[in-house]
Design a protein around this motif. Sequence first.
Motif, PDB file in Angstrom:
ATOM      1  N   ALA A  77      67.235  22.583  82.684  1.00 27.93           N
ATOM      2  CA  ALA A  77      67.716  21.215  82.882  1.00 27.93           C
ATOM      3  C   ALA A  77      67.213  20.318  81.769  1.00 27.93           C
ATOM      4  O   ALA A  77      66.038  20.374  81.395  1.00 27.93           O
ATOM      5  N   LEU A  78      68.087  19.482  81.241  1.00 28.32           N
ATOM      6  CA  LEU A  78      67.708  18.453  80.280  1.00 28.32           C
ATOM      7  C   LEU A  78      67.769  17.103  80.982  1.00 28.32           C
ATOM      8  O   LEU A  78      68.796  16.749  81.567  1.00 28.32           O
TER       9      LEU A  78
ATOM     10  N   THR B 253      67.277  13.067  80.353  1.00 20.69           N
ATOM     11  CA  THR B 253      67.089  11.996  79.378  1.00 20.69           C
ATOM     12  C   THR B 253      66.211  10.903  79.990  1.00 20.69           C
ATOM     13  O   THR B 253      66.185  10.710  81.205  1.00 20.69           O
ATOM     14  N   GLY B 254      65.480  10.204  79.129  1.00 17.68           N
ATOM     15  CA  GLY B 254      64.534   9.211  79.640  1.00 17.68           C
ATOM     16  C   GLY B 254      63.522   9.841  80.564  1.00 17.68           C
ATOM     17  O   GLY B 254      63.122   9.278  81.581  1.00 17.68           O
ATOM     18  N   GLY B 255      63.058  11.045  80.181  1.00 12.37           N
ATOM     19  CA  GLY B 255      62.225  11.840  81.074  1.00 12.37           C
ATOM     20  C   GLY B 255      60.742  11.534  81.023  1.00 12.37           C
ATOM     21  O   GLY B 255      59.968  12.191  81.727  1.00 12.37           O
ATOM     22  N   ASN B 256      60.338  10.551  80.247  1.00 15.19           N
ATOM     23  CA  ASN B 256      58.902  10.319  80.058  1.00 15.19           C
ATOM     24  C   ASN B 256      58.277   9.375  81.072  1.00 15.19           C
ATOM     25  O   ASN B 256      57.061   9.179  81.056  1.00 15.19           O
TER      26      ASN B 256
ATOM     27  N   LEU C  71      62.348  17.866  78.680  1.00 15.36           N
ATOM     28  CA  LEU C  71      62.035  16.456  78.871  1.00 15.36           C
ATOM     29  C   LEU C  71      62.409  15.733  77.591  1.00 15.36           C
ATOM     30  O   LEU C  71      61.751  15.897  76.566  1.00 15.36           O
ATOM     31  N   ALA C  72      63.467  14.940  77.655  1.00 13.99           N
ATOM     32  CA  ALA C  72      63.965  14.244  76.473  1.00 13.99           C
ATOM     33  C   ALA C  72      63.528  12.790  76.514  1.00 13.99           C
ATOM     34  O   ALA C  72      63.686  12.111  77.534  1.00 13.99           O
ATOM     35  N   ALA C  73      62.978  12.306  75.413  1.00 12.29           N
ATOM     36  CA  ALA C  73      62.486  10.933  75.346  1.00 12.29           C
ATOM     37  C   ALA C  73      62.748  10.377  73.956  1.00 12.29           C
ATOM     38  O   ALA C  73      62.692  11.112  72.962  1.00 12.29           O
ATOM     39  N   ARG C  74      63.010   9.095  73.880  1.00 15.10           N
ATOM     40  CA  ARG C  74      63.233   8.460  72.579  1.00 15.10           C
ATOM     41  C   ARG C  74      61.964   8.503  71.732  1.00 15.10           C
ATOM     42  O   ARG C  74      62.032   8.669  70.515  1.00 15.10           O
TER      43      ARG C  74
ATOM     44  N   ARG D 292      59.718  21.659  77.926  1.00 12.07           N
ATOM     45  CA  ARG D 292      59.863  21.521  76.476  1.00 12.07           C
ATOM     46  C   ARG D 292      60.194  20.059  76.205  1.00 12.07           C
ATOM     47  O   ARG D 292      61.026  19.458  76.911  1.00 12.07           O
ATOM     48  N   VAL D 293      59.568  19.460  75.227  1.00  7.27           N
ATOM     49  CA  VAL D 293      59.800  18.062  74.892  1.00  7.27           C
ATOM     50  C   VAL D 293      60.750  17.973  73.707  1.00  7.27           C
ATOM     51  O   VAL D 293      60.590  18.684  72.716  1.00  7.27           O
TER      52      VAL D 293
END
Length: 233
Positions: free
Chosen positions: A9-10, A12-15, A35-38, A58-59
């Motif tokens: 799973a991906l 977004t804004g996962g932080n 974990l996707a983060a800007r 995974r970041v």
Amino acid sequence: MSRSTTRTALVTGGNRGIGLETCRQLAHAGLDVVLAARDAERGRRAARAVERAGGRVRVEELDVTSRASVTACAGRLAGAGVEIDVLVNNAGVYPTDGFFSLDEATFREALDVNLMGAFHTCQEFVPAMTRRGWGRVVNVSSGLGALTDNVPSPAAYGVSKAALNALTLVVSDAAGPAVKVNAACPGWVRTDMGGSWAPTSVEKGADTVVWLATLPDSGPSGGFFRNRSRIDW
């Protein structure tokens, strides 16, 4: 669930907030998590909490408003042999300006993050789900964008979420029946965005998101849900 059949799973804004809690709950359910983060450093700090709980995470640095950033992220994942089975479009902003005090830059930012971010990620990751014959997409929306409940408000936020709901229906139709595409309203949640006085815990706020992300093949698609129950658009 064996390693060979583990879904990825991906988020977004996962932080932080609902995104981070969604990462935690999905990892607890046995999924691998991207974990996707800007801000990549904030993403790495947030990922430690998921890892301490035993999750595989995974970041990835990802700015959903940038098509180039989304494409670059997808390229890095493909290069590492990572296929995205579940996409949670959680990244969002919450401007509260009234319509007549709303400036164009704020309105565009709301649309760029809340709507175009999901447009970019869906175009990038959903076609492969359709080719593989399995996928789940969850757009984190809000009842504040529901046309049947009220005039979408606050202005920029409500309009962007109403548009995200429309995008949910469009992607559901385009993706085909094997890919379940739904929108979730987490409610008013105690996060940095929702405020400490909000009535809903972050765990409860993430629950419907995670439920939709892990639907069985008989589950719904093209719906809008709160507390695991369908609500009106």
